[in-house]
Write an enzyme that holds these catalytic residues in place. Structure first.
Site, PDB file in Angstrom:
ATOM      1  N   PHE A 183      73.057  82.648  60.532  1.00 57.09           N
ATOM      2  CA  PHE A 183      71.806  83.040  61.192  1.00 57.09           C
ATOM      3  C   PHE A 183      70.663  82.324  60.511  1.00 57.09           C
ATOM      4  CE2 PHE A 183      67.962  85.323  62.105  1.00 57.09           C
ATOM      5  CZ  PHE A 183      68.061  85.498  63.467  1.00 57.09           C
ATOM      6  N   ASP A 268      69.650  77.858  52.862  1.00 54.60           N
ATOM      7  CA  ASP A 268      68.685  78.751  53.514  1.00 54.60           C
ATOM      8  C   ASP A 268      68.687  80.044  52.703  1.00 54.60           C
ATOM      9  OD1 ASP A 268      67.384  80.652  54.974  1.00 54.60           O
ATOM     10  OD2 ASP A 268      68.271  80.123  56.907  1.00 54.60           O
ATOM     11  N   LYS A 297      60.163  85.140  54.327  1.00 54.18           N
ATOM     12  CA  LYS A 297      60.100  86.594  54.125  1.00 54.18           C
ATOM     13  C   LYS A 297      59.182  87.005  52.967  1.00 54.18           C
ATOM     14  CE  LYS A 297      64.492  87.385  56.459  1.00 54.18           C
ATOM     15  NZ  LYS A 297      64.206  88.029  57.729  1.00 54.18           N
TER      16      LYS A 297
HETATM   17  C1  LIG Z   1      68.889  83.420  56.482  1.00 58.84           C
HETATM   18  C2  LIG Z   1      67.776  83.483  57.491  1.00 58.84           C
HETATM   19  N1  LIG Z   1      67.255  82.334  57.954  1.00 58.84           N
HETATM   20  C3  LIG Z   1      66.266  82.327  58.849  1.00 58.84           C
HETATM   21  C4  LIG Z   1      65.748  83.506  59.350  1.00 58.84           C
HETATM   22  C5  LIG Z   1      64.648  83.470  60.364  1.00 58.84           C
HETATM   23  O1  LIG Z   1      63.450  83.904  59.820  1.00 58.84           O
HETATM   24  P1  LIG Z   1      62.247  84.329  60.794  1.00 58.84           P
HETATM   25  O2  LIG Z   1      62.696  85.587  61.476  1.00 58.84           O
HETATM   26  O3  LIG Z   1      61.078  84.541  59.884  1.00 58.84           O
HETATM   27  O4  LIG Z   1      62.045  83.210  61.754  1.00 58.84           O
HETATM   28  C6  LIG Z   1      66.272  84.729  58.905  1.00 58.84           C
HETATM   29  C7  LIG Z   1      65.762  86.000  59.435  1.00 58.84           C
HETATM   30  O5  LIG Z   1      66.326  87.050  59.302  1.00 58.84           O
HETATM   31  C8  LIG Z   1      67.318  84.718  57.953  1.00 58.84           C
HETATM   32  O6  LIG Z   1      67.859  85.850  57.502  1.00 58.84           O
END
Ligand SMILES: Cc1ncc(COP(=O)(O)O)c(C=O)c1O
Length: 418
Positions: A183, A268, A297
């Site tokens: 994700f 990530d 975040k």
């Molecule tokens: C590992 C990871 N990458 C990217 C994202 C996407 O972040 P955003 O919701 O701020 O676009 C999330 C969101 O939960 C995430 O957990």
């Protein structure tokens, strides 16, 4: 403004005063891309939150890692309000006096070279993809070397023809390897790299250039790399995917393979980073420092929307004017909150605290020896409790926990996420 009009303005409500009305109004006016549980935030302090009726719950989801300092931490609030009183975002056509300080401290904190700040997590992932692709097309040091594949001759030829810096990959052919069950956000490009049909089914045509492999499988990574591969992009622990911790040695192994095959390593750490997993970054469990570190975040402290692609020397200067940018990229109010969050994290030793509390929490959960629990996973305070599948899903358990005063969520059907 006339006195009457002014009074009307101050008398106007700025929030909804009952849970029921908030829920009904939300359902009526907000596109329903989430299915929230029946709790309405009306106030928050630290780990505690209250609904409009004054009922108190413990915040155990912490906005999926965005609230590392809890609600309304005084240092972050102060920084945010102080900057809100000074000036608001001007324009990226000029400098401001907050974003550079934040960038400096973030880069030093990460022991990297430069940062590309942006706002949401998905946008930072997009930036990492842009950097990796351009690096693949234009990086001098790697021209044709270490490829060792069937196209190596073409590749060197292409490099010569272009007469410029190149890794040797012809334009528009770059591939990035990601993992099943990943994700990384919801933009079209990012969902194009998802293995979940539910996120992408109706949104094609999708962005090409992604290869998916099983998570935790180093042999699959080695096998998937071709002369066109520019990067391997993954989460050190899959958060949304159900708090999936890869086998020991995976992070280090991925780094070794990427180095050997001249492919960028991109972690990530939007959910796992900034202390949540008991270290500054989850990759530190195996000393597997990436070329690009994606953060989001809690980077914005809670009130700010700040994300980042933090780059090492190899990729720090890949993007140039006018290849990227965004109106709120160096938002001074958000950057002020981000700076306060970064300092708080270090001053209060939040990673060490998450390490200790996470160990304690998981040990206590294990002691319950509940016949309903299949597995307890996680590192630090990123915790997933997978229930036995015959129970039919985690949702009713989450509802019960919320009733009992603990805000949490279910992920991937059977896992309670804390
Ligand atoms: C590992 C990871 N990458 C990217 C994202 C996407 O972040 P955003 O919701 O701020 O676009 C999330 C969101 O939960 C995430 O957990």
């Amino acid at each position: 403004m006339r006195t009457r009009e002014r009074r009307n303005m101050t008398e106007r409500e700025w929030s909804i005063t009952t849970s029921q009305e908030a829920i009904e109004t939300h359902e009526r006016y907000i596109v329903q891309t989430y299915r929230p549980h029946e709790f309405v935030y009306a106030r928050g302090r630290g780990v505690w939150v209250w609904n409009p009726e004054g009922e108190r719950k413990m915040e155990m989801l912490s906005c999926y890692s965005a609230l590392g300092g809890g609600h309304c931490h005084k240092d972050i609030l102060q920084a945010f309000v102080r900057q809100a009183r000074r000036y608001w975002p001007g324009s990226n056509a000029f400098y401001n006096d907050v974003a550079p300080l934040f960038a400096k401290e973030l880069v030093e904190f990460c022991e990297m070279a430069k940062v590309l700040p942006i706002n949401t997590g998905a946008e930072a992932v997009e930036r990492a993809i842009k950097i990796a692709r351009k690096w693949g097309y234009t990086c001098k040091e790697n021209a044709g070397d270490s490829l060792g594949f069937e196209r190596v001759v073409d590749v060197v030829e292409t490099a010569k023809t272009w007469g410029k810096k190149t890794k040797g990959i012809p334009l528009d052919t770059a591939q990035i390897i990601l993992c099943d069950n990943n994700f990384h956000g919801r933009t079209i490009t990012v969902i194009s790299a998802s293995s979940h049909d539910k996120y992408k089914r109706y949104f094609g045509p999708l962005t090409p250039g992604f290869t998916l492999i099983p998570y935790g499988d180093l042999a699959a990574l080695e096998k998937a790399i071709t002369p066109y591969t520019v990067a391997f992009l993954a989460e050190p622990i899959q958060g949304e995917g159900g708090v999936v911790v890869p086998p020991e040695g995976y992070l280090k192994g991925a780094k070794r393979i990427c180095e050997k095959r001249n492919v960028l390593l991109v972690w990530d750490e939007i959910q796992t980073g900034l202390g949540r997993c008991g270290k500054r970054f989850a990759y530190q469990y195996e000393d597997a420092k990436p070329d690009i570190l994606i953060l989001g975040k809690f980077l914005g402290g809670g009130p700010g929307q700040v994300s980042a692609a933090v780059c090492n020397e190899k990729v720090a200067s890949v993007l140039e004017y006018p290849e990227d940018g965004s109106t709120f990229q160096c938002h001074p109010i958000d950057c002020a909150a981000a700076l306060a969050a970064l300092r708080l994290l270090q001053d209060e030793g939040l990673p060490e605290r998450a390490f200790e509390l996470g160990n304690y929490f998981r040990a206590e959960l294990e002691k319950m020896k509940s016949p309903r629990i299949k597995e307890i996973r996680g590192k630090g305070l990123l915790i997933g409790i997978e229930l036995k599948h015959e129970l039919g899903g985690a949702k009713p358990f989450v509802t019960k926990l919320i009733e009992e005063g603990i805000l949490c969520n279910q992920t991937h059907e059977h896992t309670i996420r804390l």
